[in-house]
Write a protein that holds these residues in place. Structure first.
Motif, PDB file in Angstrom:
ATOM      1  N   TRP A 309       0.839  -1.197   0.000  1.00 56.04           N
ATOM      2  CA  TRP A 309       0.000   0.000   0.000  1.00 56.04           C
ATOM      3  C   TRP A 309       0.876   1.251   0.000  1.00 56.04           C
ATOM      4  CZ3 TRP A 309      -5.211   0.330   2.855  1.00 56.04           C
ATOM      5  CH2 TRP A 309      -5.972  -0.817   2.595  1.00 56.04           C
ATOM      6  N   LEU A 310       0.510   2.202  -0.865  1.00 52.31           N
ATOM      7  CA  LEU A 310       1.060   3.560  -0.769  1.00 52.31           C
ATOM      8  C   LEU A 310       0.133   4.324   0.161  1.00 52.31           C
ATOM      9  CD1 LEU A 310       1.979   4.372  -4.487  1.00 52.31           C
ATOM     10  CD2 LEU A 310       3.439   3.430  -2.705  1.00 52.31           C
ATOM     11  N   ILE A 311       0.654   4.774   1.286  1.00 47.65           N
ATOM     12  CA  ILE A 311      -0.274   5.226   2.313  1.00 47.65           C
ATOM     13  C   ILE A 311      -0.246   6.718   2.606  1.00 47.65           C
ATOM     14  CG2 ILE A 311      -0.421   3.006   3.486  1.00 47.65           C
ATOM     15  CD1 ILE A 311       1.651   4.057   5.474  1.00 47.65           C
ATOM     16  N   THR A 312       0.916   7.356   2.553  1.00 45.69           N
ATOM     17  CA  THR A 312       0.957   8.745   2.998  1.00 45.69           C
ATOM     18  C   THR A 312       2.265   9.368   2.527  1.00 45.69           C
ATOM     19  OG1 THR A 312       0.693  10.196   4.925  1.00 45.69           O
ATOM     20  CG2 THR A 312       2.005   8.203   5.226  1.00 45.69           C
ATOM     21  N   SER A 313       2.523  10.576   2.942  1.00 50.25           N
ATOM     22  CA  SER A 313       3.778  11.227   2.563  1.00 50.25           C
ATOM     23  C   SER A 313       4.312  12.051   3.716  1.00 50.25           C
ATOM     24  CB  SER A 313       3.578  12.133   1.340  1.00 50.25           C
ATOM     25  OG  SER A 313       2.658  13.153   1.631  1.00 50.25           O
ATOM     26  N   ILE A 314       5.622  12.097   3.820  1.00 52.78           N
ATOM     27  CA  ILE A 314       6.293  12.941   4.808  1.00 52.78           C
ATOM     28  C   ILE A 314       7.303  13.796   4.065  1.00 52.78           C
ATOM     29  CG2 ILE A 314       7.775  12.978   6.838  1.00 52.78           C
ATOM     30  CD1 ILE A 314       6.668  10.298   7.628  1.00 52.78           C
ATOM     31  N   TRP A 315       7.208  15.101   4.218  1.00 52.94           N
ATOM     32  CA  TRP A 315       8.123  16.016   3.553  1.00 52.94           C
ATOM     33  C   TRP A 315       8.150  15.758   2.040  1.00 52.94           C
ATOM     34  CZ3 TRP A 315       9.509  19.726   6.787  1.00 52.94           C
ATOM     35  CH2 TRP A 315       9.598  19.434   8.138  1.00 52.94           C
ATOM     36  N   GLY A 316       7.006  15.359   1.483  1.00 46.39           N
ATOM     37  CA  GLY A 316       6.932  15.134   0.046  1.00 46.39           C
ATOM     38  C   GLY A 316       7.282  13.722  -0.381  1.00 46.39           C
ATOM     39  N   ASP A 317       7.668  12.856   0.569  1.00 47.02           N
ATOM     40  CA  ASP A 317       8.003  11.478   0.234  1.00 47.02           C
ATOM     41  C   ASP A 317       6.784  10.579   0.366  1.00 47.02           C
ATOM     42  OD1 ASP A 317      10.709  12.030  -0.192  1.00 47.02           O
ATOM     43  OD2 ASP A 317      11.130  11.894   1.954  1.00 47.02           O
ATOM     44  N   THR A 318       6.570   9.705  -0.613  1.00 48.27           N
ATOM     45  CA  THR A 318       5.502   8.717  -0.530  1.00 48.27           C
ATOM     46  C   THR A 318       6.040   7.471   0.164  1.00 48.27           C
ATOM     47  OG1 THR A 318       4.495   9.526  -2.566  1.00 48.27           O
ATOM     48  CG2 THR A 318       3.877   7.322  -1.850  1.00 48.27           C
ATOM     49  N   VAL A 319       5.247   6.921   1.062  1.00 46.99           N
ATOM     50  CA  VAL A 319       5.679   5.780   1.868  1.00 46.99           C
ATOM     51  C   VAL A 319       4.874   4.548   1.486  1.00 46.99           C
ATOM     52  CG1 VAL A 319       5.872   4.850   4.212  1.00 46.99           C
ATOM     53  CG2 VAL A 319       6.349   7.272   3.768  1.00 46.99           C
ATOM     54  N   GLU A 320       5.568   3.405   1.405  1.00 42.20           N
ATOM     55  CA  GLU A 320       4.935   2.129   1.079  1.00 42.20           C
ATOM     56  C   GLU A 320       5.088   1.173   2.250  1.00 42.20           C
ATOM     57  OE1 GLU A 320       5.396  -0.370  -2.837  1.00 42.20           O
ATOM     58  OE2 GLU A 320       6.926  -1.023  -1.401  1.00 42.20           O
ATOM     59  N   VAL A 321       3.999   0.447   2.554  1.00 37.53           N
ATOM     60  CA  VAL A 321       4.063  -0.604   3.573  1.00 37.53           C
ATOM     61  C   VAL A 321       3.679  -1.930   2.936  1.00 37.53           C
ATOM     62  CG1 VAL A 321       3.588   0.933   5.507  1.00 37.53           C
ATOM     63  CG2 VAL A 321       1.697  -0.186   4.325  1.00 37.53           C
ATOM     64  N   VAL A 322       4.230  -3.002   3.490  1.00 34.23           N
ATOM     65  CA  VAL A 322       3.961  -4.353   2.996  1.00 34.23           C
ATOM     66  C   VAL A 322       3.055  -5.061   3.990  1.00 34.23           C
ATOM     67  CG1 VAL A 322       4.981  -6.567   2.333  1.00 34.23           C
ATOM     68  CG2 VAL A 322       6.198  -4.423   1.849  1.00 34.23           C
ATOM     69  N   SER A 327      -1.245  -8.796   9.256  1.00 34.37           N
ATOM     70  CA  SER A 327      -1.770  -7.482   8.888  1.00 34.37           C
ATOM     71  C   SER A 327      -2.748  -7.583   7.735  1.00 34.37           C
ATOM     72  CB  SER A 327      -0.613  -6.529   8.529  1.00 34.37           C
ATOM     73  OG  SER A 327       0.161  -7.035   7.458  1.00 34.37           O
ATOM     74  N   PHE A 328      -2.490  -8.508   6.803  1.00 35.28           N
ATOM     75  CA  PHE A 328      -3.403  -8.670   5.675  1.00 35.28           C
ATOM     76  C   PHE A 328      -4.757  -9.178   6.144  1.00 35.28           C
ATOM     77  CE2 PHE A 328      -5.294 -11.134   2.219  1.00 35.28           C
ATOM     78  CZ  PHE A 328      -5.297 -10.197   1.209  1.00 35.28           C
ATOM     79  N   ASN A 329      -4.774 -10.137   7.053  1.00 34.81           N
ATOM     80  CA  ASN A 329      -6.039 -10.673   7.552  1.00 34.81           C
ATOM     81  C   ASN A 329      -6.851  -9.612   8.274  1.00 34.81           C
ATOM     82  OD1 ASN A 329      -5.491 -13.250   6.572  1.00 34.81           O
ATOM     83  ND2 ASN A 329      -4.507 -13.911   8.478  1.00 34.81           N
ATOM     84  N   TYR A 330      -6.160  -8.698   8.931  1.00 40.06           N
ATOM     85  CA  TYR A 330      -6.859  -7.634   9.661  1.00 40.06           C
ATOM     86  C   TYR A 330      -7.359  -6.547   8.717  1.00 40.06           C
ATOM     87  CZ  TYR A 330      -7.811  -4.186  13.307  1.00 40.06           C
ATOM     88  OH  TYR A 330      -8.427  -3.279  14.135  1.00 40.06           O
ATOM     89  N   ILE A 331      -6.497  -6.133   7.812  1.00 39.48           N
ATOM     90  CA  ILE A 331      -6.800  -4.967   6.990  1.00 39.48           C
ATOM     91  C   ILE A 331      -7.718  -5.307   5.808  1.00 39.48           C
ATOM     92  CG2 ILE A 331      -5.033  -4.909   5.164  1.00 39.48           C
ATOM     93  CD1 ILE A 331      -4.343  -2.064   6.238  1.00 39.48           C
ATOM     94  N   GLN A 332      -7.990  -6.602   5.579  1.00 41.48           N
ATOM     95  CA  GLN A 332      -8.871  -6.970   4.475  1.00 41.48           C
ATOM     96  C   GLN A 332     -10.290  -6.446   4.688  1.00 41.48           C
ATOM     97  OE1 GLN A 332      -9.841 -11.146   4.042  1.00 41.48           O
ATOM     98  NE2 GLN A 332      -9.449 -11.549   6.204  1.00 41.48           N
ATOM     99  N   HIS A 333     -10.608  -6.074   5.908  1.00 39.12           N
ATOM    100  CA  HIS A 333     -11.943  -5.557   6.202  1.00 39.12           C
ATOM    101  C   HIS A 333     -11.992  -4.033   6.114  1.00 39.12           C
ATOM    102  CE1 HIS A 333     -13.244  -9.549   7.414  1.00 39.12           C
ATOM    103  NE2 HIS A 333     -12.160  -9.652   8.153  1.00 39.12           N
ATOM    104  N   VAL A 334     -11.049  -3.443   5.397  1.00 39.88           N
ATOM    105  CA  VAL A 334     -11.031  -1.987   5.248  1.00 39.88           C
ATOM    106  C   VAL A 334     -12.307  -1.524   4.554  1.00 39.88           C
ATOM    107  CG1 VAL A 334      -9.745  -2.114   3.056  1.00 39.88           C
ATOM    108  CG2 VAL A 334      -9.685  -0.021   4.417  1.00 39.88           C
TER     109      VAL A 334
END
Length: 354
Positions: A309-322, A327-334
Motif C-alpha cells: 500500500w502507498l499510504i501517505t507522505s512525509i516532507w513530500g516522500d511517498t511511503v509504502e508498507v507491505v 496485517s493482511f487478515n486484519y486490513i482486508q476488512h477496510v
C-alpha cells in the motif's frame, strides 16, 4: 403456493443484487423503476453492499480514470476498467475529497474550484459548488466529507482555508443549498503552514488530520466534526507518537476509525492504531516500511498492489508498507481509504440528486 409479496421481492431479493444489475431492472416497468429508486430501497441496498469485502478502487491516472476490483484488501488482477468523468477535464486537475456510500466528492481545480458529486457506478453526477467557490479560488487545502443526517438527507461538508481563515459550510442534497457553520475559535488552522487531509466518516463523525511541518514543526491536530450537532472539536493525537516528523493517515476497518502512523525514529516506522472507547490502541506494526521514489510512484499501477500500500507522505516522500499474513487478515476488512490520487468506494445506486 403462497404468492411472494412485493416487499419480499424488492427488499429481500433485489436488494442483494449488484448495483449495475439493479439499474437494469429499473427498465422492467415504471413501478419497478419507482420501487428501486425509493430512499428505503436505496438505504437497504447500500447497507447490504457495505457488508461485502469487495470494494472498488478509483485511481486518477495522468490521462485517465481507472476502476479496479479490491477483494479482501488486495487488488484483483486484470479487472481494470477505464471510466469517463462527466466533465471535460484532465485527471491531473482533479482531487478526491471523499468517498461515502458509493459517491465520490471531487474538486476540479482550474481558474476556480468546483465541487462535483459523482456516482461512478451509475454515472450520475451533480455540480454542487455555488458562487462562493468562484471568489475563493486557488487553495489546495480545500477538503470535506459526506454524511446522512437524521432525516436521511445527504450532506456535504466543505472546509476552505483562505487568508488564515477556516470557513466551514454544509450542502444539503434535499434543499440544494449551502449554509455556513461555526468553526473553532482561537485556532490558526487556516494558516498556509497547515495541511488538511481528506475527511473520513466513522460513527457519526468526520475526522481530519491537520499537520504543520513549518512553524512550529511537527504539530499535529485531529479535527472532528460531529454530524449530529454540526460542531467541531479537537481530538488528541496518539500520545506515544512523539517523534518528529510524524504523519497520520486515516482509514476505517470494520467501521472503526484507524490511523496509519508513519514516523522517523532512526528508521522509518509505520504502525496501525485504532480509536476505540476514547483511546488509541496500537494494533500492529507494518513490515518493511520504505520511501518510494517519485519515478517509481509514476510506474505503479495503483495505490494498492501485490499486498503493498502507498499510504501517505512525509516532507513530500511517498511511503509504502507491505502487508504480511497477520496485517493482511486484519486490513482486508477496510471500509474506507483515500490514498495518493485514489480512493475506495462501494458500488451503490445512491444518487447525487434528491
Amino acid at each position: 403456493m403462497e404468492r411472494v409479496g412485493d416487499d419480499m421481492i424488492f427488499e429481500e431479493i433485489l436488494s442483494r443484487l449488484p448495483a449495475k444489475v439493479v439499474c437494469r431492472f429499473k427498465c422492467v416497468s415504471k413501478q419497478w423503476c419507482y420501487e428501486l429508486s425509493t430512499p428505503k430501497f436505496v438505504f437497504i441496498h447500500a447497507r447490504r453492499v457495505g457488508n461485502s469485502i469487495q470494494k472498488k478502487l478509483l485511481s486518477l491516472k495522468e490521462n485517465s480514470i481507472v476502476v479496479d476490483d479490491i477483494v479482501a484488501g488486495n487488488l484483483e488482477e486484470d479487472t481494470s476498467e477505464t471510466v469517463t468523468f462527466p466533465y471535460d477535464v484532465e485527471p491531473s486537475f482533479l482531487s478526491i475529497i471523499g468517498s461515502f456510500n458509493g459517491l465520490i466528492l471531487l474538486c476540479i481545480k482550474r481558474s476556480y474550484n468546483e465541487l462535483v458529486l459523482w456516482n461512478p457506478t451509475t454515472r450520475r453526477f451533480k455540480l454542487i459548488s455555488d458562487d462562493y467557490f468562484s471568489h475563493y479560488f486557488g487553495r489546495h487545502n480545500d477538503t470535506g466529507g459526506m454524511y446522512f443526517d437524521e432525516h436521511n438527507d445527504l450532506k456535504v461538508l466543505h472546509i476552505n482555508c483562505y487568508w488564515d481563515v477556516v470557513t466551514a459550510r454544509v450542502y444539503s442534497r434535499h434543499n440544494d443549498s449551502w449554509r455556513k457553520l461555526n468553526f473553532l475559535n482561537g485556532t490558526q488552522l487556516g494558516s498556509n503552514f497547515y495541511s488538511w487531509s481528506p475527511g473520513i466518516y466513522s460513527d457519526k463523525k468526520i475526522y481530519f488530520m491537520v499537520s504543520n511541518y513549518w512553524i512550529p514543526p511537527g504539530e499535529r491536530n485531529i479535527v472532528v466534526f460531529d454530524v449530529i450537532s454540526e460542531t467541531f472539536s479537537i481530538l488528541h493525537f496518539p500520545e506515544h507518537m512523539e517523534v518528529n516528523p510524524c504523519q497520520g493517515h486515516f482509514l476505517t476497518i470494520s467501521n472503526k476509525l484507524h490511523v496509519i502512523v508513519v514516523q522517523y525514529a532512526g528508521e522509518l516506522i509505520a504502525d496501525l492504531v485504532k480509536y476505540e472507547h476514547d483511546e488509541w490502541i496500537k494494533v500492529f506494526s507494518f513490515n518493511r516500511a520504505r520511501i518510494v521514489h517519485h519515478m517509481e510512484t509514476q510506474e505503479r499501477t495503483n495505490i494498492i498492489q501485490n499486498n503493498k500500500w502507498l499510504i501517505t507522505s512525509i516532507w513530500g516522500d511517498t511511503v509504502e508498507v507491505v502487508l504480511c499474513n497477520d496485517s493482511f487478515n486484519y486490513i482486508q476488512h477496510v471500509d474506507n481509504y483515500n490514498g495518493p490520487k485514489g480512493a475506495l468506494f462501494l458500488e451503490t445506486i445512491v444518487s447525487p440528486f434528491y
